[in-house]
Design a protein around this motif. Structure first.
Motif, PDB file in Angstrom:
ATOM      1  N   GLU A 155    -105.923  26.140 -15.106  1.00  0.00           N
ATOM      2  CA  GLU A 155    -104.873  25.275 -15.475  1.00  0.00           C
ATOM      3  C   GLU A 155    -104.319  27.496 -15.338  1.00  0.00           C
ATOM      4  OE1 GLU A 155    -104.376  25.491 -20.113  1.00  0.00           O
ATOM      5  OE2 GLU A 155    -104.682  23.349 -18.731  1.00  0.00           O
ATOM      6  N   GLY A 156    -103.200  27.999 -15.495  1.00  0.00           N
ATOM      7  CA  GLY A 156    -103.462  29.297 -15.778  1.00  0.00           C
ATOM      8  C   GLY A 156    -103.140  30.097 -14.098  1.00  0.00           C
ATOM      9  N   THR A 158    -100.919  30.497 -11.494  1.00  0.00           N
ATOM     10  CA  THR A 158     -99.087  30.148 -11.762  1.00  0.00           C
ATOM     11  C   THR A 158     -98.941  29.427  -9.821  1.00  0.00           C
ATOM     12  OG1 THR A 158     -99.174  32.197 -11.349  1.00  0.00           O
ATOM     13  CG2 THR A 158     -98.200  31.137 -13.063  1.00  0.00           C
ATOM     14  N   GLU A 176    -109.005  22.956 -16.850  1.00  0.00           N
ATOM     15  CA  GLU A 176    -109.409  24.383 -17.172  1.00  0.00           C
ATOM     16  C   GLU A 176    -111.044  24.974 -16.626  1.00  0.00           C
ATOM     17  OE1 GLU A 176    -109.767  23.353 -21.331  1.00  0.00           O
ATOM     18  OE2 GLU A 176    -107.975  24.904 -22.294  1.00  0.00           O
ATOM     19  N   ASP A 180    -112.911  29.031 -19.685  1.00  0.00           N
ATOM     20  CA  ASP A 180    -112.366  28.409 -20.870  1.00  0.00           C
ATOM     21  C   ASP A 180    -112.306  26.921 -20.380  1.00  0.00           C
ATOM     22  OD1 ASP A 180    -109.982  30.605 -21.046  1.00  0.00           O
ATOM     23  OD2 ASP A 180    -109.587  30.006 -18.080  1.00  0.00           O
TER      24      ASP A 180
END
Length: 330
Positions: A155-156, A158, A176, A180
C-alpha cells in the motif's frame, strides 16, 4: 538486426549436511539488442515461482511463458527462476521440514537472506544477487481452490500498484507494511517477505496469488502467462497496450474468520468468492461430527469482499474459515 538470447545457469543455493548441493536453474532472456540505443537503460524484470514448493502453477506459467516469448520483440532483460525452493518443491510442501531449517522453515520470511545464516537464509541470499539487479519483481504464488485469484502489492507504492493493475486479476489487494502495519503483521515476520524486502530497496514488486496448488489448472496457467505479458507491456519491454479492466481494489488484512471450535465445517452454499458481504453475514457452521451439535455459527466481522472460503471440512479451533478484504475507494 539482433535476435535476442536465452541462456540458463545452474546455481548452488545451499548445501545439505551430507554435502549434497541444492541447485536451481536461472533463465536469462536478453531482448533484441537493436531495440534500444542504450541497453544500460533498458529494464530488467525478475520473476520466480515455487518459493513454496507445493505451489506449482507458477512454475507451469514460466514454462509456457518461455515457449511464447518473442526475443525479437523483447526490450531489456528477464531473469526467471521456475523453482526458487527445490527443497520444498521435491517434498511438495509449503515449508521446510524442521530437520532442514528449524529456525526459518518458511523461505518467504527471511528476505533478503543471509549468506552465513540458516538454510533458507542462504538460499534467499543467493537469489537476492539476481533480484538486486532488477527494476521490477513478480513473485508467483498459488493458493487453494478456496481462494479468489488476486495480486498483492504494498500500500502506498504507486509503481507496485501499477504492476498489480497490469497483471490483471479482478481483485487487487494492498497490504500495509512496516511502520504502517499492525502488531500481528510484525509478529508473523511479514517484513521478511520477498515483496516487502524488494520494496524496501526501491524495487516495485507484486505477489500474484493464482488459484490452487499441487495440481496444474489450464485456466490458472493461462491467466498467469497473460499477466506476465501485460506486465512486460506495462514496463515497455514488449510492444502493445495493457487492456483496461474493471478491478476491485481492497485492503489485505490479517484478520480472518476463524473456527472457535474443532469439528466439521459446512460453508453456506449460497456464498461465492468475490461477493461483497456486510458485517455479520453467516458463512457456515462448525458442528460435532459425533453428536451433530452445532459448535460455532461463523459470521463475518467486517464489511468487505469474500476472497477465501474453506471447503476442507475437517477443522481445528483457530483454523481459517474465510477471509474478507476491506474495500477501498481508490
Amino acid at each position: 538486426m539482433g535476435t535476442g538470447t536465452h541462456s540458463t545457469e545452474e546455481v548452488v543455493l545451499a548445501r545439505l549436511s551430507s554435502g549434497v548441493e541444492l541447485t536451481t536453474t536461472i533463465h536469462t532472456y536478453q531482448g533484441n539488442a537493436d531495440s534500444s540505443t542504450d541497453t544500460d537503460e533498458t529494464p530488467t524484470l525478475y520473476v520466480q515461482a515455487a518459493q513454496h514448493g507445493r505451489e506449482i502453477n507458477g512454475t507451469a506459467v514460466l514454462r509456457r511463458f518461455h515457449e511464447r516469448l518473442s526475443l525479437e520483440e523483447l526490450t531489456g532483460t528477464i531473469i526467471a527462476v521456475p523453482v526458487a525452493n527445490p527443497l520444498t518443491f521435491d517434498r511438495v510442501t509449503y515449508t521446510a521440514p524442521e530437520r532442514f531449517d528449524s529456525v526459518n522453515p518458511n523461505m518467504n520470511r527471511v528476505w533478503p537472506g543471509n549468506d552465513e545464516g540458516t538454510l533458507h537464509e542462504r538460499m534467499a541470499a543467493r537469489l537476492w544477487e539476481e533480484i538486486s539487479q532488477a527494476d521490477a519483481l513478480v513473485d508467483l504464488h498459488t493458493g487453494s481452490p478456496d481462494m479468489w485469484p488476486h495480486v498483492v502489492f504494498r500500500e502506498g507504492d504507486t509503481r507496485s500498484r501499477g504492476l498489480a493493475e497490469a497483471f490483471g486479476t479482478e481483485l487487487l489487494l494492498s497490504e500495509e507494511a512496516n511502520d504502517d502495519a499492525d502488531e500481528e503483521w510484525h509478529q508473523r515476520n511479514f517484513a521478511g517477505k520477498l515483496r516487502v524486502a524488494a520494496s524496501e530497496e526501491g524495487i516495485p514488486s507484486i505477489t500474484p496469488e493464482l488459484a490452487y496448488n499441487k495440481q496444474i489448472l489450464e485456466d490458472v496457467v493461462e491467466g498467469g502467462v497473460d499477466g506476465l505479458f501485460d506486465v512486460l507491456r506495462h514496463l515497455g519491454m514488449l510492444p502493445g497496450e495493457v487492456p483496461e479492466r474493471d478491478q476491485i481494489l481492497a485492503r489485505n488484512h490479517l484478520g480472518q474468520v476463524s473456527a472457535t471450535a474443532s469439528g466439521l465445517f459446512r460453508a453456506n452454499p449460497g456464498l461465492e468468492l468475490g461477493q461483497e458481504l456486510p458485517s455479520g453475514t453467516p458463512i457456515g457452521t462448525v458442528y460435532d461430527p459425533a453428536t451433530y451439535e452445532p459448535l460455532h455459527e461463523a459470521v463475518t466481522d467486517r464489511d468487505g469482499v469474500l476472497y477465501t472460503l474453506t471447503q476442507e471440512a475437517t477443522v481445528l479451533a483457530g483454523d481459517k474459515l474465510a477471509s474478507v478484504a476491506l474495500l477501498r475507494d481508490e
